[in-house]
Every structure is written in structure tokens, then in C-alpha cells.
Design a protein around this motif. Sequence first.
Motif, PDB file in Angstrom:
ATOM      1  N   LEU A 104       1.085  -0.791   0.113  1.00  0.00           N
ATOM      2  CA  LEU A 104      -0.053   0.324   0.379  1.00  0.00           C
ATOM      3  C   LEU A 104       0.360   1.486   0.245  1.00  0.00           C
ATOM      4  CD1 LEU A 104      -2.681  -1.060   2.252  1.00  0.00           C
ATOM      5  CD2 LEU A 104      -3.366  -1.127   0.130  1.00  0.00           C
ATOM      6  N   LEU A 105       2.391   0.949   0.345  1.00  0.00           N
ATOM      7  CA  LEU A 105       2.478   2.575   0.124  1.00  0.00           C
ATOM      8  C   LEU A 105       3.608   3.032  -0.455  1.00  0.00           C
ATOM      9  CD1 LEU A 105       5.089   1.975   3.896  1.00  0.00           C
ATOM     10  CD2 LEU A 105       3.169   3.437   3.047  1.00  0.00           C
ATOM     11  N   THR A 106       3.069   1.822  -1.941  1.00  0.00           N
ATOM     12  CA  THR A 106       3.662   2.657  -3.095  1.00  0.00           C
ATOM     13  C   THR A 106       2.148   2.959  -3.534  1.00  0.00           C
ATOM     14  OG1 THR A 106       2.392   0.124  -3.448  1.00  0.00           O
ATOM     15  CG2 THR A 106       5.056   0.079  -3.915  1.00  0.00           C
ATOM     16  N   LEU A 107       1.423   3.120  -2.997  1.00  0.00           N
ATOM     17  CA  LEU A 107       0.316   4.284  -3.333  1.00  0.00           C
ATOM     18  C   LEU A 107       0.613   5.834  -3.810  1.00  0.00           C
ATOM     19  CD1 LEU A 107      -2.608   2.182  -2.557  1.00  0.00           C
ATOM     20  CD2 LEU A 107      -1.564   2.365  -4.490  1.00  0.00           C
ATOM     21  N   PRO A 108       1.529   6.242  -2.394  1.00  0.00           N
ATOM     22  CA  PRO A 108       1.796   7.196  -2.510  1.00  0.00           C
ATOM     23  C   PRO A 108       2.719   7.721  -3.540  1.00  0.00           C
ATOM     24  CG  PRO A 108       1.642   6.911  -0.126  1.00  0.00           C
ATOM     25  CD  PRO A 108       0.919   5.293  -0.708  1.00  0.00           C
ATOM     26  N   LEU A 109       4.128   7.082  -3.778  1.00  0.00           N
ATOM     27  CA  LEU A 109       4.577   7.461  -4.772  1.00  0.00           C
ATOM     28  C   LEU A 109       3.963   7.404  -6.229  1.00  0.00           C
ATOM     29  CD1 LEU A 109       7.984   7.267  -5.744  1.00  0.00           C
ATOM     30  CD2 LEU A 109       7.668   4.584  -5.088  1.00  0.00           C
ATOM     31  N   LEU A 110       3.209   6.565  -6.574  1.00  0.00           N
ATOM     32  CA  LEU A 110       2.346   5.818  -7.351  1.00  0.00           C
ATOM     33  C   LEU A 110       1.761   7.679  -7.592  1.00  0.00           C
ATOM     34  CD1 LEU A 110       1.585   2.938  -8.098  1.00  0.00           C
ATOM     35  CD2 LEU A 110       3.360   3.908  -9.092  1.00  0.00           C
ATOM     36  N   ALA A 111       1.537   8.103  -6.595  1.00  0.00           N
ATOM     37  CA  ALA A 111       0.462   9.468  -6.663  1.00  0.00           C
ATOM     38  C   ALA A 111       0.935  10.559  -7.133  1.00  0.00           C
ATOM     39  CB  ALA A 111      -0.760   9.401  -5.490  1.00  0.00           C
ATOM     40  N   ALA A 112       1.931  10.656  -6.255  1.00  0.00           N
ATOM     41  CA  ALA A 112       2.861  11.738  -6.880  1.00  0.00           C
ATOM     42  C   ALA A 112       3.865  11.389  -7.862  1.00  0.00           C
ATOM     43  CB  ALA A 112       4.359  11.042  -4.859  1.00  0.00           C
ATOM     44  N   ALA A 113       3.756  11.034  -8.494  1.00  0.00           N
ATOM     45  CA  ALA A 113       4.787  10.286  -9.555  1.00  0.00           C
ATOM     46  C   ALA A 113       4.237  10.245 -11.018  1.00  0.00           C
ATOM     47  CB  ALA A 113       5.499   8.823  -9.769  1.00  0.00           C
ATOM     48  N   LEU A 114       2.700  10.303 -10.814  1.00  0.00           N
ATOM     49  CA  LEU A 114       2.283  10.260 -11.954  1.00  0.00           C
ATOM     50  C   LEU A 114       1.063  11.923 -11.913  1.00  0.00           C
ATOM     51  CD1 LEU A 114       0.769   6.199 -12.446  1.00  0.00           C
ATOM     52  CD2 LEU A 114       2.798   7.622 -13.053  1.00  0.00           C
ATOM     53  N   THR A 115       0.138  12.448 -11.209  1.00  0.00           N
ATOM     54  CA  THR A 115      -0.615  12.929 -10.981  1.00  0.00           C
ATOM     55  C   THR A 115      -0.145  14.141 -10.515  1.00  0.00           C
ATOM     56  OG1 THR A 115      -2.098  12.529  -8.792  1.00  0.00           O
ATOM     57  CG2 THR A 115      -2.161  11.432 -10.189  1.00  0.00           C
ATOM     58  N   GLY A 116       1.219  14.250  -9.672  1.00  0.00           N
ATOM     59  CA  GLY A 116       1.370  15.548  -9.579  1.00  0.00           C
ATOM     60  C   GLY A 116       0.212  16.663  -8.171  1.00  0.00           C
ATOM     61  N   SER A 117      -0.530  15.862  -7.661  1.00  0.00           N
ATOM     62  CA  SER A 117      -1.875  16.287  -7.140  1.00  0.00           C
ATOM     63  C   SER A 117      -1.325  16.450  -5.652  1.00  0.00           C
ATOM     64  CB  SER A 117      -3.680  15.629  -7.767  1.00  0.00           C
ATOM     65  OG  SER A 117      -4.386  16.594  -6.778  1.00  0.00           O
ATOM     66  N   LEU A 118      -1.884  17.161  -5.023  1.00  0.00           N
ATOM     67  CA  LEU A 118      -2.005  17.386  -3.073  1.00  0.00           C
ATOM     68  C   LEU A 118      -2.846  16.067  -2.713  1.00  0.00           C
ATOM     69  CD1 LEU A 118      -0.099  17.940  -0.883  1.00  0.00           C
ATOM     70  CD2 LEU A 118      -1.403  19.909  -0.586  1.00  0.00           C
ATOM     71  N   LEU A 119      -4.233  16.045  -3.810  1.00  0.00           N
ATOM     72  CA  LEU A 119      -5.602  15.335  -3.056  1.00  0.00           C
ATOM     73  C   LEU A 119      -5.569  14.273  -3.587  1.00  0.00           C
ATOM     74  CD1 LEU A 119      -8.827  16.291  -2.457  1.00  0.00           C
ATOM     75  CD2 LEU A 119      -9.107  16.497  -4.656  1.00  0.00           C
ATOM     76  N   VAL A 120      -4.961  14.047  -4.558  1.00  0.00           N
ATOM     77  CA  VAL A 120      -4.855  12.453  -5.235  1.00  0.00           C
ATOM     78  C   VAL A 120      -4.129  11.684  -3.425  1.00  0.00           C
ATOM     79  CG1 VAL A 120      -4.458  10.766  -6.311  1.00  0.00           C
ATOM     80  CG2 VAL A 120      -5.242  13.279  -7.424  1.00  0.00           C
ATOM     81  N   LEU A 121      -2.701  12.985  -3.716  1.00  0.00           N
ATOM     82  CA  LEU A 121      -2.290  12.225  -3.011  1.00  0.00           C
ATOM     83  C   LEU A 121      -2.389  11.874  -1.398  1.00  0.00           C
ATOM     84  CD1 LEU A 121       1.259  11.591  -2.190  1.00  0.00           C
ATOM     85  CD2 LEU A 121       1.227  14.158  -1.150  1.00  0.00           C
ATOM     86  N   ALA A 122      -3.416  12.952  -0.697  1.00  0.00           N
ATOM     87  CA  ALA A 122      -4.325  12.545   0.756  1.00  0.00           C
ATOM     88  C   ALA A 122      -4.950  11.201   0.462  1.00  0.00           C
ATOM     89  CB  ALA A 122      -4.560  13.932   0.621  1.00  0.00           C
ATOM     90  N   CYS A 123      -5.592  11.118  -1.128  1.00  0.00           N
ATOM     91  CA  CYS A 123      -6.737   9.757  -0.570  1.00  0.00           C
ATOM     92  C   CYS A 123      -5.648   8.251  -0.587  1.00  0.00           C
ATOM     93  CB  CYS A 123      -6.993   9.833  -2.316  1.00  0.00           C
ATOM     94  SG  CYS A 123      -8.699  10.974  -2.257  1.00  0.00           S
TER      95      CYS A 123
END
Length: 468
Positions: free
Chosen positions: A353-372
Amino acid sequence: MPPRPNQPHRPLPTMTADTLVIADFGPRGRQGPRGPRGPGSSRTPGPYRRLLATPGARAFTIGNLLARLPMGMFSVSAVVMIAGTRGSYALAGAVTAAGLGATAVVAPWIARLVDRYGQARIAVPATLLAALGSLALLLCVRLGAPAWTLFVSYAATATTPNLGGMSRARWAHLLDGDEKALHVANSFEQAADEACFMLGPVLAAFLCGTFFPEAGTLAGVTLLVTGALLFAAQRSTEPPPWTPPHPDPHPAPARTRTRTRTRSRPASPRTPLRTPALRPLLTICLAMGAVFGSMEVVTIGFADGQGHRAAAGVVLGLQAAGSCAAGLVYGAVHRQGSVEDRHVWCIAAMTALLTLPLLAAALTGSLLVLACALLVAGMATAPTMVTGMTLVQRHTPPGRLNEGMTLAVTGLLGGIACGSAAGGWAVEHVSPVAGYGVPVTAAAAALMIALVTHRVTHRPAESSNRFT
């Protein structure tokens, strides 16, 4: 005579002298305003309600929660207070880091004294000394004292006892071997930890920003002392201190004494650090602390890069909220398999599950997506910590439970310091997105240690006895 089992229950009228008596031989139950309640109306209480129904549990839980809430307030309050007055975040960070190092050294000794002399006799003076250290820091900042006085004052707060560990020790004493209830208690305590570390920084930032920079420290000291005194006052639930074995008043003769010494003399509890099964767990705690420390620094750096540094606390709070909710659910569900197997699976789920923040930051760059992504990633934290603390309790020698759990917390603190340094280096020298690889790496290291330990511990007996 009473009605037959298949017949409906009806009252039986009869006469005694001049009095009419109606005798009802039906089963006794809770009567509602319109008659007996149906079978679905008397529901079995949930696991946490049954847990808190333990005699004396609610009283010491309330005091413990009051005293644990400031654990998430003091560091934030100190940073705001020192940086706001001295204008140096570097000085504020150095002071809090020094206090963290002092806690890692002093906390195990405080826990050993708690095991030896009892919670109330040690926790109260240790808490008062820590409170004096926080007040001394406040005065030194307020009066413009030299910088070295800030380090000394904040280091004095290291005597704060491990209140979460003492609460878990009380549950272990009250439940006395009930593994199912102890699982619920550990889940409840982990959820309480997450809630305190989620609400504490928010409360501290609100008090310091709304009133004055010292308000967070004053409120934290008040809550800590009040809660610790209330917790220590509940003597009926306090586990008994360990007492050293008394010498045999009738020793055996010289010839027999040499032959039976190991069987006749009771063994004193050894330090948890000398327990082979506990060392890998402490190493895993070190790696888990690196996950938490790096995640905090990297998230602040990422939010700052997006121009929303003030939102970093809310984003990190979502991670703690996910962990808190998952901890409560994990305590209520039916357990399957051994706790060792669950520990490995929980660490594996956390790593994935910790790969999800890495993917969210790398693919979207959105703070909202990172929060989810952080909200979902945090759901594996509490189950992992619950199973880990359960194993620490199981492998800690009798009479050293507070020390064993405090060593686990010390490992977490050491890991947080290392993870913060590694995450800060990655953010500054590589990028905030790459920084999210640090918690994934730390979690993978914890998983490797758990897998190796599990394989060695559960090695088939045939392999060890094949030469016998």
C-alpha cells in the motif's frame, strides 16, 4: 404445573384465602413497554463495549488518554514556540531532536523502574519531572535564556513514562491470558495512539496560533499531569511490581546444593534485550519508525513544492485517520492463523500500500490524490503495529513487560529520526517524488526481516532432529 415446551406461556390464576394470585411460569427476560422483547432486541454487546466493561477499565483509560494526547502536542508546540521567538527553525529542530535522543536513552530505564517498583510510584514523579522540564523550556524561551538552556530543559522531558505501554500492561494483567480479549485491547490502544498523534498536532497548532506561542505547551503540561495522576490513582487495576526471589531459608547441604542449584533457585527476569525472539521485533520497529519519519518529512516537502505547505498537517492527519479506523475494525474482526503469520501478512500489505503515495505523486502530482493515497496506505499501519506489539508482549520475559514495550517504542523513535534524515536528504538532493521511495524501502526491509525471522522460527522439527 409449568406449560409444556411446545405450548405458549400463559399466566395461571389461583386463589389463596381472599387474594387472587396470578402465577407466571414463563421464562424471565427483559420486558418492554408492550411485552417481552423479541430475540433480535437483546443484542450482544460489541467487543470494545465488553472490553471497557471490565471493572476499573474505563477509569484508567480516561486518565491514560488525557495523558497521552500531549504526546503529539509537545514537539509541535516547541517548534512553534522556539521558531516564533528565536526566528530559527534550525534551533527548534535541533532542540526537539536532542529531546528525542534523550528519550531513547532514558525511557527504557524509566520502564525498568516501573516494572520493579510499580506504575504509581514511578510514573507520578517521572511525569512531574517531565512537566517541570516543559515549563522550564517555556520560561527559557520567554526570558531569552541562552540556547544551551533550551537543550537541557527539553532533555528533562525524556522522563515522561510510556503511558501507552503502561496501559497495555494493565490490560495484560486484567485479561490474564485471554488472547481474544487481549487482541481487542491491543487494537483499541493502537487506535488510541493514532488518534492522539492525529489530534495532538492539530490542537497544538490551534492553541499556539489562536492565543499565544506558549499556549500549546501549557495545555499539554496540564493534560499530562492531570491524566497521569488520574491514571495512577486507579490502584485496583495496576499490575503488581516484580519482586526479586527470596533466598531459601533452609538451604540444602553442600553436596546436594551444587547438584540442584539450577532447579531450586527461581530465575529472575532477564532484560528483554537478551531475549533472542525479541531482537528481530525491535529491528522491525526500527524499520517501521523509518517509514513514519520519512513519510512525514517527504509529505511536508511535497506539499511545500506544490505551494500548500500549511495543508501538509491535514494530509498526514488523513493517514493517521485511516490507521485509526483500520485498527478499530481489525480488533473487531475474527482472527485467523497465528499472530506470527498475521504479522508477516500485515507488513506485506503495508509495503504494497505504501507504493500508492509514490505512484500518486509520480503520475498525478496532485496533493488531493496524494491525500487519498495516504488515507488508504495508512489502513495497514494499525494492524501491523497491533500484531507487532502482541508479539513483543508474548516474547518479553515476565516482570519486564513495560520495559519490553518501551524498547519497542524506543526502536520506533530511533527509526523516526533515521527516516526523517533519509527523507529530508532525498527531498533536498533528488526530489520530493523520489522521497516517497524511502518509506517503501524501509517497509520492504521490515518485510525481509520478518520473513527471515518467521522462516527460522518455524523451521520444521525434522531438520533439527535428523542427526538424532
